[in-house]
Structure formats: structure tokens, C-alpha cells
Motif scaffolding. Structure first.
Motif, PDB file in Angstrom:
ATOM      1  N   ALA A  77       0.860  -1.181   0.000  1.00  0.00           N
ATOM      2  CA  ALA A  77       0.000   0.000   0.000  1.00  0.00           C
ATOM      3  C   ALA A  77       0.896   1.229   0.000  1.00  0.00           C
ATOM      4  O   ALA A  77       1.988   1.204   0.577  1.00  0.00           O
ATOM      5  CB  ALA A  77      -0.900   0.006   1.221  1.00  0.00           C
ATOM      6  N   PRO A  78       0.459   2.307  -0.646  1.00  0.00           N
ATOM      7  CA  PRO A  78       1.286   3.514  -0.665  1.00  0.00           C
ATOM      8  C   PRO A  78       1.467   4.070   0.742  1.00  0.00           C
ATOM      9  O   PRO A  78       0.548   4.041   1.551  1.00  0.00           O
ATOM     10  CB  PRO A  78       0.502   4.486  -1.547  1.00  0.00           C
ATOM     11  CG  PRO A  78      -0.872   3.959  -1.622  1.00  0.00           C
ATOM     12  CD  PRO A  78      -0.798   2.489  -1.354  1.00  0.00           C
ATOM     13  N   PRO A  79       2.651   4.576   1.028  1.00  0.00           N
ATOM     14  CA  PRO A  79       2.893   5.125   2.364  1.00  0.00           C
ATOM     15  C   PRO A  79       2.164   6.454   2.556  1.00  0.00           C
ATOM     16  O   PRO A  79       1.845   7.143   1.589  1.00  0.00           O
ATOM     17  CB  PRO A  79       4.406   5.331   2.392  1.00  0.00           C
ATOM     18  CG  PRO A  79       4.792   5.480   0.961  1.00  0.00           C
ATOM     19  CD  PRO A  79       3.831   4.627   0.177  1.00  0.00           C
ATOM     20  N   ALA A  80       1.936   6.783   3.788  1.00  0.00           N
ATOM     21  CA  ALA A  80       1.294   8.057   4.115  1.00  0.00           C
ATOM     22  C   ALA A  80       2.361   9.140   4.118  1.00  0.00           C
ATOM     23  O   ALA A  80       3.227   9.162   4.984  1.00  0.00           O
ATOM     24  CB  ALA A  80       0.617   7.962   5.468  1.00  0.00           C
ATOM     25  N   VAL A  81       2.328   9.983   3.096  1.00  0.00           N
ATOM     26  CA  VAL A  81       3.258  11.108   2.996  1.00  0.00           C
ATOM     27  C   VAL A  81       2.476  12.323   2.528  1.00  0.00           C
ATOM     28  O   VAL A  81       1.389  12.194   1.972  1.00  0.00           O
ATOM     29  CB  VAL A  81       4.423  10.822   2.019  1.00  0.00           C
ATOM     30  CG1 VAL A  81       5.299   9.703   2.522  1.00  0.00           C
ATOM     31  CG2 VAL A  81       3.925  10.521   0.633  1.00  0.00           C
ATOM     32  N   THR A  82       3.042  13.489   2.722  1.00  0.00           N
ATOM     33  CA  THR A  82       2.414  14.712   2.253  1.00  0.00           C
ATOM     34  C   THR A  82       3.119  15.145   0.971  1.00  0.00           C
ATOM     35  O   THR A  82       4.286  15.544   1.015  1.00  0.00           O
ATOM     36  CB  THR A  82       2.514  15.822   3.309  1.00  0.00           C
ATOM     37  OG1 THR A  82       1.906  15.352   4.508  1.00  0.00           O
ATOM     38  CG2 THR A  82       1.812  17.083   2.836  1.00  0.00           C
ATOM     39  N   TYR A 131       2.614   3.699  -9.624  1.00  0.00           N
ATOM     40  CA  TYR A 131       2.858   4.481  -8.417  1.00  0.00           C
ATOM     41  C   TYR A 131       3.791   5.648  -8.680  1.00  0.00           C
ATOM     42  O   TYR A 131       4.671   5.588  -9.522  1.00  0.00           O
ATOM     43  CB  TYR A 131       3.471   3.585  -7.332  1.00  0.00           C
ATOM     44  CG  TYR A 131       3.732   4.319  -6.043  1.00  0.00           C
ATOM     45  CD1 TYR A 131       2.687   4.688  -5.211  1.00  0.00           C
ATOM     46  CD2 TYR A 131       5.017   4.672  -5.676  1.00  0.00           C
ATOM     47  CE1 TYR A 131       2.926   5.385  -4.030  1.00  0.00           C
ATOM     48  CE2 TYR A 131       5.262   5.359  -4.495  1.00  0.00           C
ATOM     49  CZ  TYR A 131       4.206   5.714  -3.674  1.00  0.00           C
ATOM     50  OH  TYR A 131       4.442   6.408  -2.526  1.00  0.00           O
ATOM     51  N   GLY A 132       3.581   6.696  -7.916  1.00  0.00           N
ATOM     52  CA  GLY A 132       4.490   7.817  -7.861  1.00  0.00           C
ATOM     53  C   GLY A 132       4.246   8.875  -8.921  1.00  0.00           C
ATOM     54  O   GLY A 132       3.303   8.803  -9.700  1.00  0.00           O
ATOM     55  N   PRO A 138       5.640  -1.796 -12.181  1.00  0.00           N
ATOM     56  CA  PRO A 138       5.209  -1.474 -10.822  1.00  0.00           C
ATOM     57  C   PRO A 138       6.080  -0.372 -10.227  1.00  0.00           C
ATOM     58  O   PRO A 138       7.188  -0.118 -10.713  1.00  0.00           O
ATOM     59  CB  PRO A 138       5.403  -2.788 -10.077  1.00  0.00           C
ATOM     60  CG  PRO A 138       6.551  -3.448 -10.776  1.00  0.00           C
ATOM     61  CD  PRO A 138       6.396  -3.060 -12.231  1.00  0.00           C
ATOM     62  N   GLY A 139       5.604   0.213  -9.166  1.00  0.00           N
ATOM     63  CA  GLY A 139       6.330   1.302  -8.527  1.00  0.00           C
ATOM     64  C   GLY A 139       7.713   0.895  -8.049  1.00  0.00           C
ATOM     65  O   GLY A 139       8.638   1.714  -8.035  1.00  0.00           O
ATOM     66  N   GLU A 150       9.674   5.210  -2.513  1.00  0.00           N
ATOM     67  CA  GLU A 150       8.261   5.329  -2.136  1.00  0.00           C
ATOM     68  C   GLU A 150       7.882   6.735  -1.675  1.00  0.00           C
ATOM     69  O   GLU A 150       6.717   7.118  -1.798  1.00  0.00           O
ATOM     70  CB  GLU A 150       7.915   4.338  -1.019  1.00  0.00           C
ATOM     71  CG  GLU A 150       7.972   2.894  -1.451  1.00  0.00           C
ATOM     72  CD  GLU A 150       7.717   1.962  -0.288  1.00  0.00           C
ATOM     73  OE1 GLU A 150       6.726   1.214  -0.363  1.00  0.00           O
ATOM     74  OE2 GLU A 150       8.490   2.000   0.689  1.00  0.00           O
ATOM     75  N   THR A 151       8.844   7.479  -1.156  1.00  0.00           N
ATOM     76  CA  THR A 151       8.512   8.747  -0.506  1.00  0.00           C
ATOM     77  C   THR A 151       9.306   9.946  -1.002  1.00  0.00           C
ATOM     78  O   THR A 151       8.968  11.075  -0.659  1.00  0.00           O
ATOM     79  CB  THR A 151       8.745   8.626   1.012  1.00  0.00           C
ATOM     80  OG1 THR A 151      10.112   8.261   1.250  1.00  0.00           O
ATOM     81  CG2 THR A 151       7.811   7.588   1.634  1.00  0.00           C
TER      82      THR A 151
END
Length: 184
Positions: A77-82, A131-132, A138-139, A150-151
Motif C-alpha cells: 500500500a502507498p505510504p502516508a506522505v504529504t 505508483y508515484g 510497478p512502482g 516510495e517517498t
């Protein structure tokens, strides 16, 4: 003899009750199958989603089992980032200039990645697994540009520019392909 028949009738009713419509013995594990119930042939049924079967007295609803997802089966799952699209774009402008591309190419890159991800470092397409910022598929491909793929917007931009330039020659080449095909 009459008492024996009465006991047999009561026992038969008990069996019929136990095997009635709410018994798990008669309910299929899946919404697919064939068979018979008390000697009466049943219909072959294959259903996607749900199936409702009704007669004059009863109605039964069967839910088909959902197939496991083939696109995001890893459980990732995608990480929680701003996300900070402005900083990502500023970094991309500098990274393009270092690679010898001008502001026209940057405009194409802005259009491309605005369409793909809104320049969000955590943009995730659950349908495809992309992703991203560059929507790598894939991401995890972006790990070749850094373990923080990822971030970190810079890691994603670096990987994405390598992909865009390597495959399409330039951001405008990728944008043109995206405009004509709907993807890049």
C-alpha cells in the motif's frame, strides 16, 4: 403398526427440516455448480456478483466469491506522505536543465506528470499498481534510482526522467505519445 408409521413420519419431517433451505448442507460454497435436491434435478449455474433464485414460497440469494486481485496482490500500500508538487517540479526543472533540456521540454513534462499523478509522490493507481510521480509500473522499479523511491520526489523524478528520455527521447516525445495513445 400405526405407531411405527407415526414415528417414521416424525423422523422424516425432522430430516426434511434439518435439510431445509437454511441448512448449510444444501447451500453451495460458491455460486457455481450442479446437482439435485431430493431427487429433483437442479440447473447449472455460473454467476458473477450475485444470484437470486426464487420460487413461490422462498427466495435464496447467493454471492459469488471474489477473485483475488491480480494487480496489487503483493499487499503493498502507498505510504502516508504529504506530497509537495511545487518542490517536485522545481527539482525536475533543474534535473532537466542538467540533462541539456530547455523550458519547452519542461512544459511537456509538467503536462505529462500533471495528467499522470498530479505530481504527487504517493499517487497510486489501484487498478494497475502504477505508483508515484511518473506512475512507474510497478512502482518498485524506481528502487533502481534509490531505496527511498516510495517517498522521495527527487528519486522518483530521477527515475522518471531516465525512463522518459530512454524510451521517448524527451519529455515532449513522451507527452506526444501520451496524447495520441492515452498512456506513456
Amino acid at each position: 403398526m400405526t405407531a411405527g408409521l407415526a414415528v417414521l413420519a416424525v423422523a422424516s419431517m425432522g430430516i426434511l427440516y434439518a435439510m431445509g433451505p437454511f441448512s448449510t448442507a444444501l447451500q453451495p460454497a460458491e455460486a457455481e455448480g450442479t446437482g439435485s435436491v431430493f431427487g429433483a434435478a437442479s440447473q447449472d449455474v455460473t454467476a458473477e456478483g450475485s444470484l437470486t433464485v426464487a420460487d413461490d414460497d422462498e427466495e435464496y440469494r447467493y454471492e459469488a466469491k471474489k477473485a483475488p486481485s491480480t494487480t496489487a496482490s503483493s499487499g503493498w500500500a502507498p505510504p502516508a506522505v504529504t506530497p509537495d508538487p511545487g518542490s517536485a517540479q522545481a527539482y525536475a526543472a533543474d534535473a532537466l536543465a542538467v540533462r541539456g533540456f530547455g523550458s519547452g521540454e519542461f512544459d511537456c513534462l509538467v503536462a505529462l506528470w500533471s495528467k499522470e499523478s498530479g505530481w504527487r509522490v504517493n499517487a497510486y493507481n489501484a487498478g494497475s499498481g502504477a505508483y508515484g510521480i511518473p506512475q512507474a509500473l510497478p512502482g518498485s522499479k524506481m528502487a533502481s534510482a534509490g531505496v527511498d523511491w516510495e517517498t522521495n520526489a527527487e528519486t522518483q523524478v530521477n527515475w522518471g526522467l531516465g525512463y522518459v528520455i530512454g524510451r521517448y527521447g524527451s519529455p515532449c516525445g513522451a507527452w506526444g505519445h501520451s496524447q495520441s495513445k492515452g498512456w506513456y
